[in-house]
Design a protein around this motif. Structure first.
Motif, mmCIF file in Angstrom:
data_model
loop_
_atom_site.group_PDB
_atom_site.id
_atom_site.type_symbol
_atom_site.label_atom_id
_atom_site.label_comp_id
_atom_site.label_asym_id
_atom_site.label_seq_id
_atom_site.Cartn_x
_atom_site.Cartn_y
_atom_site.Cartn_z
ATOM 1 N N SER A 172 11.416 -1.442 1.896
ATOM 2 C CA SER A 172 10.244 -2.296 2.067
ATOM 3 C C SER A 172 10.298 -3.439 1.059
ATOM 4 N N SER A 173 9.771 -4.588 1.453
ATOM 5 C CA SER A 173 9.763 -5.746 0.569
ATOM 6 C C SER A 173 8.778 -5.534 -0.573
ATOM 7 N N SER A 174 8.971 -6.278 -1.655
ATOM 8 C CA SER A 174 8.074 -6.154 -2.805
ATOM 9 C C SER A 174 6.649 -6.539 -2.432
ATOM 10 N N ARG A 175 6.501 -7.528 -1.550
ATOM 11 C CA ARG A 175 5.156 -7.936 -1.118
ATOM 12 C C ARG A 175 4.474 -6.815 -0.347
ATOM 13 N N THR A 176 5.227 -6.126 0.495
ATOM 14 C CA THR A 176 4.645 -5.021 1.268
ATOM 15 C C THR A 176 4.208 -3.889 0.356
ATOM 16 N N VAL A 177 5.060 -3.515 -0.595
ATOM 17 C CA VAL A 177 4.711 -2.440 -1.532
ATOM 18 C C VAL A 177 3.500 -2.834 -2.362
ATOM 19 N N ALA A 178 3.441 -4.091 -2.805
ATOM 20 C CA ALA A 178 2.288 -4.559 -3.575
ATOM 21 C C ALA A 178 1.006 -4.440 -2.758
ATOM 22 N N GLY A 179 1.094 -4.741 -1.464
ATOM 23 C CA GLY A 179 -0.073 -4.595 -0.590
ATOM 24 C C GLY A 179 -0.550 -3.166 -0.509
ATOM 25 N N TRP A 180 0.389 -2.225 -0.444
ATOM 26 C CA TRP A 180 0.006 -0.812 -0.412
ATOM 27 C C TRP A 180 -0.683 -0.400 -1.700
ATOM 28 N N LEU A 181 -0.193 -0.901 -2.842
ATOM 29 C CA LEU A 181 -0.757 -0.510 -4.129
ATOM 30 C C LEU A 181 -2.177 -1.045 -4.311
ATOM 31 N N LEU A 182 -2.449 -2.222 -3.747
ATOM 32 C CA LEU A 182 -3.744 -2.856 -3.949
ATOM 33 C C LEU A 182 -4.799 -2.399 -2.949
ATOM 34 N N ARG A 183 -4.403 -1.595 -2.001
ATOM 35 C CA ARG A 183 -5.370 -1.068 -1.032
ATOM 36 C C ARG A 183 -5.813 0.327 -1.438
ATOM 37 N N ARG A 184 -6.976 0.714 -0.944
ATOM 38 C CA ARG A 184 -7.443 2.072 -1.193
ATOM 39 C C ARG A 184 -6.481 3.058 -0.531
ATOM 40 N N PRO A 185 -6.096 4.130 -1.222
ATOM 41 C CA PRO A 185 -5.127 5.077 -0.647
ATOM 42 C C PRO A 185 -5.550 5.619 0.714
ATOM 43 N N GLU A 186 -6.864 5.833 0.901
ATOM 44 C CA GLU A 186 -7.302 6.422 2.160
ATOM 45 C C GLU A 186 -7.214 5.452 3.336
ATOM 46 N N THR A 187 -7.009 4.159 3.067
ATOM 47 C CA THR A 187 -6.900 3.191 4.160
ATOM 48 C C THR A 187 -5.466 3.032 4.654
ATOM 49 N N LEU A 188 -4.506 3.612 3.956
ATOM 50 C CA LEU A 188 -3.111 3.516 4.384
ATOM 51 C C LEU A 188 -2.858 4.428 5.571
ATOM 52 N N THR A 189 -2.065 3.949 6.519
ATOM 53 C CA THR A 189 -1.679 4.790 7.639
ATOM 54 C C THR A 189 -0.666 5.828 7.169
ATOM 55 N N GLU A 190 -0.445 6.841 7.978
ATOM 56 C CA GLU A 190 0.511 7.883 7.590
ATOM 57 C C GLU A 190 1.920 7.328 7.374
ATOM 58 N N PRO A 191 2.417 6.436 8.250
ATOM 59 C CA PRO A 191 3.748 5.858 7.979
ATOM 60 C C PRO A 191 3.774 5.083 6.664
ATOM 61 N N GLU A 192 2.696 4.335 6.363
ATOM 62 C CA GLU A 192 2.656 3.588 5.109
ATOM 63 C C GLU A 192 2.639 4.534 3.912
ATOM 64 N N GLN A 193 1.890 5.623 4.023
ATOM 65 C CA GLN A 193 1.870 6.606 2.943
ATOM 66 C C GLN A 193 3.253 7.219 2.741
ATOM 67 N N LEU A 194 3.935 7.514 3.845
ATOM 68 C CA LEU A 194 5.280 8.095 3.747
ATOM 69 C C LEU A 194 6.252 7.127 3.085
ATOM 70 N N GLN A 195 6.170 5.850 3.461
ATOM 71 C CA GLN A 195 7.077 4.862 2.877
ATOM 72 C C GLN A 195 6.773 4.636 1.401
ATOM 73 N N LEU A 196 5.489 4.648 1.045
ATOM 74 C CA LEU A 196 5.137 4.479 -0.364
ATOM 75 C C LEU A 196 5.610 5.672 -1.177
ATOM 76 N N GLU A 197 5.429 6.873 -0.648
ATOM 77 C CA GLU A 197 5.899 8.058 -1.364
ATOM 78 C C GLU A 197 7.421 8.037 -1.524
#
Length: 214
Positions: A86-111
């Motif tokens: 994932s790009s740095s911008r995408t990962v930064a977006g995940w970090l700045l959002r509330r964890p509960e708003t991330l979709t399951e695929p996004e949570q998996l990619q962040l983990e």
């Protein structure tokens, strides 16, 4: 064959460099789920049908044939076939959002990113801890947050912490006390708006009167 294509073949150091092209940037329906498939593959699960059944409930629209083709490439390719990081911008977006708003695929990619990069793991912890302090008004925890940041090799966060430390008491009071300058900032913004609306169209007396009466 164009000169650019000839130079690409001539300058390629490995066969993998010849596979780069615009077609690789096309989005794939498996794109968000490839990290999950990679993890399951590494765990020893190579059954395409079973993996397809696992990712469909996660929201994947890909067919069994696409999953099978992706796994076939992993099995037969002489080079590792894995999902693009994932790009740095995408990962930064995940970090700045509330964890509960991330979709399951996004949570998996962040983990997955956190598991492969200790810096991202530490950054995630610090950012979420800081967000909790602000939203739940726990300013008294800020000194402990400073200490935790200094223990990790994260230059950007250390710079942020150093800047906040210069106004430490004021910053701690902000998310702790019930008083704030919100009303004052609201009036300032209102006056700025009125001045922009009447710039060059009225003198000071009329601007003053409108500010006082609005």
């Amino acid at each position: 064959m164009t000169y650019r294509t000839v130079r690409q073949f001539a300058d390629a150091a490995t066969p993998g460099e010849l596979l780069t092209g615009q077609w690789q940037n096309r989005p794939s329906v498996l794109g968000e789920y490839k990290p999950y498939l990679d993890d399951r593959w590494n765990e020893g699960c190579t059954n395409a049908w079973k993996l397809c059944e696992e990712i469909v409930p996660l929201g994947c629209k890909g067919s069994y044939q696409r999953v099978r083709a992706y796994l076939h490439d992993k099995h037969t390719s002489p080079w590792p076939v894995t999902a693009r990081p994932s790009s740095s911008r995408t990962v930064a977006g995940w970090l700045l959002r509330r964890p509960e708003t991330l979709t399951e695929p996004e949570q998996l990619q962040l983990e997955t990113a956190r598991a492969h990069c200790p810096e991202i793991d530490a950054l995630t912890r610090h950012v979420r801890s800081f967000a909790t302090m602000l939203t739940e008004r726990q300013g008294e925890r800020l000194p402990d947050w400073f200490d935790a940041v200094r223990q990790d090799d994260l230059p950007s966060l250390r710079t942020l912490a150093a800047g906040i430390t210069r106004d430490r008491d004021a910053v701690i009071a902000g998310p702790t006390l019930a008083w704030n300058s919100g009303a004052v900032e609201g009036h300032v913004n209102r006056i700025k708006m009125l001045m922009r609306q009447m710039l060059g169209r009225a003198g000071f007396a009329l601007v003053r009167k409108r500010v006082l009466l609005s």
